[in-house]
Design a protein around this motif. Structure first.
Motif, short mmCIF file in Angstrom:
data_model
loop_
_atom_site.label_atom_id
_atom_site.label_comp_id
_atom_site.label_asym_id
_atom_site.label_seq_id
_atom_site.Cartn_x
_atom_site.Cartn_y
_atom_site.Cartn_z
N GLY A 11 -68.71 -41.52 43.94
CA GLY A 11 -67.47 -40.76 44.00
C GLY A 11 -67.35 -39.93 45.27
O GLY A 11 -66.61 -38.97 45.31
N ARG A 404 -61.81 -40.68 43.95
CA ARG A 404 -61.54 -39.85 42.79
C ARG A 404 -62.08 -40.52 41.54
O ARG A 404 -62.12 -41.76 41.44
N ARG A 405 -62.47 -39.71 40.56
CA ARG A 405 -62.96 -40.23 39.28
C ARG A 405 -62.29 -39.46 38.15
O ARG A 405 -62.06 -38.26 38.25
N VAL A 406 -61.99 -40.18 37.08
CA VAL A 406 -61.35 -39.59 35.90
C VAL A 406 -62.33 -39.61 34.74
O VAL A 406 -62.94 -40.65 34.46
N ALA A 407 -62.50 -38.47 34.09
CA ALA A 407 -63.39 -38.36 32.93
C ALA A 407 -62.58 -38.61 31.66
O ALA A 407 -61.60 -37.91 31.39
N ARG A 412 -67.15 -33.61 31.58
CA ARG A 412 -66.89 -34.23 32.88
C ARG A 412 -67.84 -33.70 33.93
O ARG A 412 -68.29 -32.55 33.88
N LYS A 413 -68.13 -34.56 34.88
CA LYS A 413 -69.04 -34.20 35.95
C LYS A 413 -68.29 -33.49 37.07
O LYS A 413 -67.07 -33.40 37.06
N ASP A 415 -66.45 -32.92 40.45
CA ASP A 415 -65.49 -33.74 41.21
C ASP A 415 -64.70 -34.71 40.33
O ASP A 415 -63.91 -35.49 40.85
N GLU A 416 -64.90 -34.70 39.03
CA GLU A 416 -64.11 -35.53 38.14
C GLU A 416 -62.90 -34.76 37.64
O GLU A 416 -62.94 -33.54 37.50
N SER A 418 -60.12 -34.45 34.47
CA SER A 418 -59.99 -34.80 33.05
C SER A 418 -58.74 -35.64 32.84
O SER A 418 -57.70 -35.43 33.49
#
Length: 455
Positions: A11, A404-407, A412-413, A415-416, A418
């Motif tokens: 990410g 980008r990352r979506v939890a 959530r981690k 940089d994620e 929600s």
């Protein structure tokens, strides 16, 4: 393969960077300003957008940006014109919106450029040409265009051509109307560059570019009794090299390949591409999310990509039973289908596109996100990226974009983001990929973002 893997796996930063943004960044955006289609021409020198106000804006590649090392993907406004106006169908008492649904470029044959644009009912062929010279010294009229008094014409003058300021003119050459009862969702040029198809919910028509008053109906799925209607046509496209082949997708999640050599009316398909449904995964929303919103044949003509609500599928034209590759776009929304149904987002029609060498795919999502997938052997994914078209990207020119990352869960981690915090009003429905370079165009509401891969 000249494309490189572009994910660091955690990410972090990618090789994609911001190049330009076109359009105002103010919060007060009118409905007419929203971009409704994006399309590069065949050499990538021009990029056209259409909006809900019926306008077409053409951008031209900056010549200096091509001389840089590495090359830059920078475009300047070339021409702007009003393609369609709002109309009213008095027979049905319906308003016809001016919104541009699709733009398709013709291959260039001379100094001028030609493109097709369509709203819900009318298709227009536009000629875009340059004029940088003017003729002076006419015998029968003044420089301003007024006729000269014949009595004052005492000698013969030879008109001369002089340089003038560059003017770009857009003029309608053909208007193709009155052939669709329902809204046009697709237009596609044939490889012969002489004919094209237009599709609405129930019919596909074949046109000749020189004939405006008649078209030939090649597909008609309208039942005798409309109460028996079970599916509609959602997208249609010609094969890139075989002028007799075309495909069309339906709201039932199927794609049909038709051969115009077999019969004049292509009600019988040559091939049917359909993935069997998992009975254990069936729900109230299964039929809605399986509807195909876009279908695109690869540049080589061997593969075909389809976009449904939750993902992308790549099909080999020689294998009908199942896709050869599947890419989930926003699988984390599966738990949100009920609320997406209530706010009508579940009916959003996302488009998709191929890279020039068919090795990468791109499509949009919500929250200003768009997805880039790098194809691998057997469908293995080495470069699945979620990127964002945002003001933050515009504030960091030439710097690599952050993946980008979506939890999907509450945990959530770093940089994620929600899934509950996603903005469903920021939709990336329309994207385009330069035919030869790693330059992409992404429409975000009224803004056109241009990104490029450093490699």
């Amino acid at each position: 393969m000249f494309y490189r893997s572009n994910s660091d796996g955690n990410g972090g930063e990618t090789t994609w960077c911001f190049s330009q943004v076109k359009g105002t960044l103010e919060d007060d955006v009118t409905e007419a300003d929203l971009i409704s289609c994006v399309e590069f021409n065949h050499d990538g020198e021009l990029l056209a957008t259409g909006d809900k106000g019926g306008r077409v804006v053409i951008f031209q590649r900056d010549p200096a940006s091509k001389q840089c090392v590495p090359k830059k993907g920078e475009y300047n406004v070339y021409s702007t014109f009003q393609s369609h106006e709002p109309e009213f169908d008095y027979l049905k008492s319906l308003e016809i919106e001016e919104k541009i649904n699709k733009i398709r470029w013709l291959k260039r044959k001379n100094q001028a450029h030609f493109l097709l644009s369509t709203n819900d009912k009318t298709i227009k062929l536009w000629k875009v040409s340059e004029r940088d010279k003017r003729v002076t010294g006419y015998n029968t009229r003044e420089e301003g265009g007024r006729p000269r008094d014949p009595a004052r014409i005492t000698q013969l003058r030879v008109p001369t051509v002089k340089p003038a300021d560059l003017m770009v003119e857009a003029s309608p050459r053909r208007i193709f109307a009155n052939a669709h009862t329902y809204h046009i969702n697709s237009i596609s040029l044939n490889s012969d560059q002489e004919t094209y198809l237009s599709a609405d919910d129930l019919r596909i028509n074949l046109w000749h570019l020189e004939i405006t008053d008649q078209s030939f109906n090649i597909v008609d799925i309208k039942p005798a009794n409309m109460e028996e209607l079970t599916e509609v046509i959602t997208a249609a496209e010609f094969h890139p090299t075989e002028c007799n082949l075309f495909v069309y997708s339906s709201s039932k999640g199927t794609i049909r390949l038709c051969d115009m050599r077999a019969a004049a009316l292509c009600d019988r398909h040559a091939k049917l591409f359909e993935e069997p449904e998992d009975p254990h995964a069936r729900s109230f929303f299964s039929e809605i999310i399986s509807s195909i919103s876009d279908v695109k044949l690869s540049n080589s003509g061997r593969y075909m990509m389809s976009r449904d609500y939750l993902g992308l599928k790549v099909w080999d034209l020689r294998m009908e039973t199942k896709p050869v590759e599947t890419y989930p776009v926003h699988e984390y929304l599966r738990s949100k289908l009920c609320s997406l149904y209530e706010n009508d987002c579940i009916f959003d029609k996302f488009e998709c596109c191929w890279s020039g060498d068919d090795q990468r795919l791109m499509t949009g999502s919500y929250n200003g996100f768009f997805r880039v997938f790098e194809r691998g052997c057997g469908g293995a994914r080495r470069g699945d990226l979620t990127l964002e078209a945002s003001r933050e990207a515009a504030a960091r020119p030439r710097l690599p974009l952050r993946a980008r990352r979506v939890a999907a869960s509450a945990k959530r981690k770093k940089d994620e983001i929600s899934v509950d915090c996603l903005d469903f009003n920021k939709k990336i429905l329309h994207t385009a990929w330069h035919p030869h370079e790693s330059i992409i165009a992404v429409a975000a509401t009224n803004n056109l973002f241009i990104f490029q891969d450093k490699f």
